[in-house]
Design an enzyme around this catalytic site. Sequence first.
Site, PDB file in Angstrom:
ATOM      1  N   THR A 121       4.441   2.900 -30.096  1.00 40.88           N
ATOM      2  CA  THR A 121       4.481   4.118 -29.283  1.00 40.88           C
ATOM      3  C   THR A 121       4.633   3.814 -27.800  1.00 40.88           C
ATOM      4  OG1 THR A 121       2.054   4.177 -29.199  1.00 40.88           O
ATOM      5  CG2 THR A 121       3.131   5.458 -30.946  1.00 40.88           C
ATOM      6  N   UNK A 122       4.958   2.576 -27.477  1.00 48.42           N
ATOM      7  CA  UNK A 122       5.177   2.197 -26.078  1.00 48.42           C
ATOM      8  C   UNK A 122       6.681   2.140 -25.817  1.00 48.42           C
TER       9      UNK A 122
END
EC number: 1.21.99.3
Length: 258
Positions: A121-122
């Site tokens: 999710t980065u």
Amino acid sequence: AACILLFPRFLLTAVMLWLLDFLCIRKKMLTMPTAEEAAGAGEGPPPDDPPVCVSDSNRMFTLESLKAVWHGQKLDFFKSAHVGSPAPNPEVIQLDGQKRLRILDFARGKRPLILNFGSCTUPPFMARLRSFRRLAADFVDIADFLLVYIEEAHPSDGWVSSDAAYSIPKHQCLQDRLRAAQLMREGAPDCPLAVDTMDNASSAAYGAYFERLYVIQEEKVMYQGGRGPEGYKISELRTWLDQYKTRLQSPGAVVIQV
């Protein structure tokens, strides 16, 4: 005492996030590639550090974002990894076989071990994962590489980012983290991958949240990248490896560490 030392940097970051919620400022500070640049992207090798795109819909200054920033800065302040010092050796779980090992178990002799901490999710981490794979292929003859999956940078029940490649909530158990790591494996099938423990021992020891790069050699920290997203630079790591390779080929050469 630590809170007093951390507060000025935290306050500066908070003000920056607040300013970035004004789209006129965001568009000036976070430049998007032009149509001409995008069209010419296929000419020559792609950049190691493609620009990070932040959609207009993303809120930067929220309670969850401030919690995440404080958490990351606190981990960085208290980390035990420093250039020239012994490398921390926390426990991790190897994705293949789910065997419990330690970071230094992945090192081989005097070869540098490249650590790449991040999560699905980065956005900056995922945008540069292909660059990391190219880097690993270019230097596989002189170094070893390990991806370490840590806590989510932008979980769906935390500081949400619409630019995240996946919607993943905070990990509640090790199986959650292992499932998320399987998604990363799809993007880097040829790179060894391990996951951090649920007490986030690796992330804490290396100050790795949101994402970070390290080089370990002979159980010492030889290179420490900056904190992500702004300090996360594959190009800087490539420079270090280029210099190291030059030193191997010419023992008398002077090597300047990045």
